[in-house]
Enzyme design. Structure first.
Site, PDB file in Angstrom:
ATOM      1  N   SER A   1       3.340  21.857  63.618  1.00 44.23           N
ATOM      2  CA  SER A   1       4.080  20.777  64.245  1.00 44.23           C
ATOM      3  C   SER A   1       3.501  20.348  65.594  1.00 44.23           C
ATOM      4  CB  SER A   1       5.542  21.205  64.435  1.00 44.23           C
ATOM      5  OG  SER A   1       5.642  22.299  65.331  1.00 44.23           O
TER       6      SER A   1
ATOM      7  N   SER B   1       2.520  26.480  63.645  1.00 40.51           N
ATOM      8  CA  SER B   1       2.466  25.193  64.334  1.00 40.51           C
ATOM      9  C   SER B   1       1.480  25.123  65.492  1.00 40.51           C
ATOM     10  CB  SER B   1       3.864  24.816  64.837  1.00 40.51           C
ATOM     11  OG  SER B   1       4.713  24.541  63.753  1.00 40.51           O
TER      12      SER B   1
ATOM     13  N   LYS C   1       4.948  18.730  74.483  1.00 38.75           N
ATOM     14  CA  LYS C   1       5.363  18.571  73.086  1.00 38.75           C
ATOM     15  C   LYS C   1       6.795  18.058  73.023  1.00 38.75           C
ATOM     16  CE  LYS C   1       5.603  21.090  68.692  1.00 38.75           C
ATOM     17  NZ  LYS C   1       5.344  22.378  67.998  1.00 38.75           N
TER      18      LYS C   1
END
Length: 469
Positions: A152, A176, A77
């Site tokens: 996210s 997220s 990520k």
């Protein structure tokens, strides 16, 4: 044999270990799929040169096995510092940032033998549950390319659903790991706070809202990656002890009691069809011998929301104040971040104390409630995947959202007190859109929650319904 990219991470690990596949073969298969499908969804960003990736795969084939991830391609990520790889945080302020060190979580993944291929897309600084930013653009939902993949960890969820990676890391402050899992028909796990330690930098005692965690297409893959990510670090002041062995999740779940909190008695409005789909998904637990029982809202939702808004704004302002104080840098921040910082800067010490007092009261109430149930369930999201061009949903069923993140409010009972929570797929709407459930319990019940998820997955594997790209 099934196509390599359709295999689970654990299946790939076993085949590489037993020389049935090489890392070069596995990595090449995923790179070919990325080349074909990633342009449609924009999940993998900062992709390294193919020649460099394959050189790492060859080295893995020629070296001793380092761990269960040995030779398996992964993307990290784009919020996690990764040595030698552009790490932008989705912000133009860091568009050319190349770290000289790895974050603790990334180092553990490398130590387990993974071949890193690039990054997964994220909103700017991870803010908001919709993955778009001015550096890489928006990530699209593999099940409906005109819709959001959530966030996210939207890039990670979309990449998993599209079979661009076998397993993925993510992080979660306000859903997220859970909202994008629901939007993309995969699993995401927010561990008990502290089980996966943060980097030993900056202030390390006061903030307990965000954590890293794993994502996958099965609880078994999630458990394996959690085993890699978890464990104490002597530089972190919170020692959760040696984590249990998460890897074998088999076992009966018969007799377990699950409390269904639904929409918190109307406090968390959900778009039409979400509650009924989640209830249908929960019925699988009845057939597994569990008892699913409705539970009245156990705490005032407005108090939870005030506490959350206060502590989140304080956390963001504390982290971003230096950037905000520089007018040139401030001009490059997204409006929602500026709003968060200004909200945080307006707070008094008493405001923060009172917000944490509410948080403490909710923790005590939840522990009391947990004496009667083994786990609890809520929807993972209040809205279906929405148009990718939106910044965020402005209303739910006619109810106006008064902040940019109010539409995600259903995740905060878990986040506020650091509970372990597995986002599980619940099926699809009549229009073919995915949705999911949050399955959570008290701190330290990570293995029990994953075991329930594994039984559910074995009973009905929704992730087999892959997107038609």
């Amino acid at each position: 044999m099934r196509d390599v990219t359709q295999l689970s991470a654990l299946e790939l690990s076993a085949k590489i270990e037993h020389a049935e596949l090489t890392s070069v073969q596995v990595t090449s298969a995923f790179l070919e799929r990325i080349e074909e499908f990633n342009p449609k969804i924009n999940a993998i960003v900062g992709l390294r040169a193919r020649s460099d990736i394959l050189a790492d795969a060859r080295r893995a084939d020629e070296s001793a096995r380092r761990g269960w991830l040995h030779g398996i391609p992964l993307a990290i990520k784009d919020l996690a510092e990764t040595k030698g790889m552009r790490t932008t945080f989705g912000s133009p302020l860091f568009a050319e940032h190349t770290p000289t060190h790895d974050s603790l979580m990334v180092q553990r993944i490398k130590d387990a033998g993974a071949v890193l291929i690039g990054k997964t897309n994220t909103p700017e600084f991870g803010l908001g549950s919709h993955t778009f930013n001015p550096v890489y653009g928006a990530t699209r939902n593999p099940y409906a390319l005109d819709l959001s993949a959530g966030g996210s960890s939207g890039g990670a969820a979309a990449a998993l659903a599209a079979r661009l990676v076998p397993v993925a890391d993510g992080s979660d402050m306000m859903g997220s790991l859970r909202n994008p899992a629901a939007f993309c028909n995969v699993y995401g796990f927010r561990p008990s706070w502290g089980l996966v330690p943060a980097d030993p930098t900056g202030e390390m005692f006061l903030q307990q809202l965000a954590t890293s965690g794993p994502m996958g297409r099965s609880p078994a893959d999630i458990a394996a990656l959690l085993q890699t990510m978890a464990g104490p670090d002597p530089r972190i002041p919170y020692d959760t002890g040696v984590p249990p062995d998460f890897r074998d999740l088999r076992g009966s779940v018969s007799g377990k009691r699950i409390g269904w909190l639904a929409d918190w008695q109307g406090a968390y409005p959900c778009e039409d069809g979400i509650l009924s789909l989640c209830e249908t998904g929960l019925s699988a637990f009845d057939q597994l011998g569990c008892s699913v029982e409705p539970v009245m809202s156990p705490f005032d939702a407005m108090d939870l929301w005030w506490s959350w808004r206060t502590l989140r704004a304080w956390a963001n302002a504390s982290k971003m104040k230096e950037t905000y104080d520089d007018p040139d840098q401030r001009a490059l921040l997204k409006p929602e971040m500026i709003w968060e910082i200004e909200q945080g800067l307006s707070l008094s010490a008493r405001d923060v104390h009172d917000a944490s007092t509410v948080r403490s009261a909710w923790f005590r109430k939840f522990i009391e409630l947990s004496s009667r149930y083994d786990a609890f369930a809520l929807p993972s999201a209040q809205v279906w995947p929405f148009p990718v061009e939106w910044t965020y949903p402005k209303r739910i069923n006619g109810t106006e959202m008064d902040t940019y993140h109010r539409w995600m409010e259903i995740v905060i009972p878990v986040s506020l007190i650091g509970l372990p929570c597995l986002a599980i797929p619940a099926g699809f709407s009549a229009q073919g859109l995915p949705m999911g459930l949050q399955l959570f319990g008290p701190r330290g019940s990570d293995r029990q929650i994953l075991t329930l998820g594994h039984a559910y997955h074995t009973f009905h594997d929704w992730t087999e319904q892959a997107p038609d790209l």
